[in-house]
Design a protein around this motif. Structure first.
Motif, PDB file in Angstrom:
ATOM      1  N   ASP A  68       0.823  -1.217   0.000  1.00 59.47           N
ATOM      2  CA  ASP A  68       0.000   0.000   0.000  1.00 59.47           C
ATOM      3  C   ASP A  68       0.855   1.265   0.000  1.00 59.47           C
ATOM      4  OD1 ASP A  68      -2.151  -1.737   0.134  1.00 59.47           O
ATOM      5  OD2 ASP A  68      -2.453  -1.473   2.288  1.00 59.47           O
ATOM      6  N   ASP A  69       1.960   1.214  -0.759  1.00 61.69           N
ATOM      7  CA  ASP A  69       2.852   2.374  -0.909  1.00 61.69           C
ATOM      8  C   ASP A  69       3.488   2.818   0.402  1.00 61.69           C
ATOM      9  OD1 ASP A  69       2.364   2.617  -3.704  1.00 61.69           O
ATOM     10  OD2 ASP A  69       0.464   3.618  -3.259  1.00 61.69           O
ATOM     11  N   THR A  70       3.662   1.875   1.325  1.00 63.42           N
ATOM     12  CA  THR A  70       4.347   2.196   2.569  1.00 63.42           C
ATOM     13  C   THR A  70       5.148   0.991   3.031  1.00 63.42           C
ATOM     14  OG1 THR A  70       4.057   3.253   4.735  1.00 63.42           O
ATOM     15  CG2 THR A  70       2.547   1.449   4.186  1.00 63.42           C
ATOM     16  N   THR A  71       6.026   1.203   3.994  1.00 62.85           N
ATOM     17  CA  THR A  71       6.834   0.122   4.538  1.00 62.85           C
ATOM     18  C   THR A  71       6.472  -0.088   5.996  1.00 62.85           C
ATOM     19  OG1 THR A  71       8.678   0.648   3.067  1.00 62.85           O
ATOM     20  CG2 THR A  71       9.166  -0.722   4.974  1.00 62.85           C
ATOM     21  N   LEU A  72       6.215  -1.335   6.346  1.00 61.77           N
ATOM     22  CA  LEU A  72       5.873  -1.692   7.721  1.00 61.77           C
ATOM     23  C   LEU A  72       6.928  -2.639   8.275  1.00 61.77           C
ATOM     24  CD1 LEU A  72       2.079  -2.411   7.160  1.00 61.77           C
ATOM     25  CD2 LEU A  72       3.036  -0.388   8.263  1.00 61.77           C
ATOM     26  N   VAL A  73       7.249  -2.473   9.556  1.00 58.44           N
ATOM     27  CA  VAL A  73       8.185  -3.379  10.229  1.00 58.44           C
ATOM     28  C   VAL A  73       7.530  -3.884  11.514  1.00 58.44           C
ATOM     29  CG1 VAL A  73      10.182  -2.212   9.251  1.00 58.44           C
ATOM     30  CG2 VAL A  73       9.340  -1.502  11.497  1.00 58.44           C
TER      31      VAL A  73
END
Length: 219
Positions: A68-73
């Protein structure tokens, strides 16, 4: 709901043997979210320590997910995001109490076992045997806690008869206990029974570390 209409393929940065990566991989598979996995070798090549990867994940750990056009960690933050944005098929029990029970199991695993047997701890022990004794102690303690909890909550799955985040946390951690730490599960009757059953779940069997390893070998 499977993949969102027009959804681009997510990118999972993970390590084939990482329990945290497997949690996310299994969730993506269960929710039928298209993704490709890019290997971050956290053991031999230690590519997680590069400046390039640090820009992606400041903690320099796995997993990281671009979606979704983002980076999650952080695996549990990722699981929660996927649940909130793609609600079906759901990985949450249907009452507040059962959801609390699920979180008890998840927290026992992600806070009480995984950090205390992480391979990243090994360099901080001067003698390898000390590391082995430490990790086995905390893993066994965690397994006994899980046995006590699951005797009260389990049905076909960790919490009743619905697959939940607890199951997707449980299996990878037990796999580590059996393979990496050579622990026997037989004394934990409920844990052992669930493990054998859950290994046959499609989202877990399709994303099993050995399948990922073999895929890497043939590429």
């Amino acid at each position: 709901m499977a993949a969102l209409a027009g959804e681009t393929r997510a990118i999972l940065y993970g390590f084939w043997l990482s329990s945290c990566s497997w949690r996310v991989r299994a969730t993506l598979a269960y929710k039928q979210i298209p993704f490709e996995e890019k290997s971050i070798d956290i053991v031999k090549q230690r590519t997680q320590m590069t400046d390039e990867y640090r820009k992606l994940n400041p903690s320099q750990k796995v997993p990281a997910l671009i979606i979704d056009d983002t980076t999650l960690v952080e695996s549990m933050a990722i699981l929660q995001y996927l649940e909130e944005t793609r609600r079906t098929p759901s990985l949450l029990p249907n009452t507040p109490l059962l959801r609390a029970r699920m979180r008890e199991i998840c927290e026992t695993i992600v806070s009480g076992i995984q950090p205390l047997q992480n391979i990243g701890l090994k360099p901080h022990f001067s003698i390898e045997e000390q590391y082995s004794v430490f990790t086995k102690y905390w893993t066994r303690r965690g397994l006994q806690t899980l046995e006590d909890l699951l005797q009260k909550t389990s049905g076909s799955y960790c919490v009743g008869d619905q697959l939940s985040m607890a199951d997707l946390c449980l299996v990878p951690q037990l796999y580590n206990a059996v393979t990496r730490h050579q622990l026997k599960l037989e004394e934990y009757t409920t844990v052992s029974k669930l493990y054998e059953t859950l290994l046959k779940e499609k989202c877990l069997s399709d994303t099993h570390p050995e399948k990922i390893r073999l895929k890497k070998v043939t590429e």
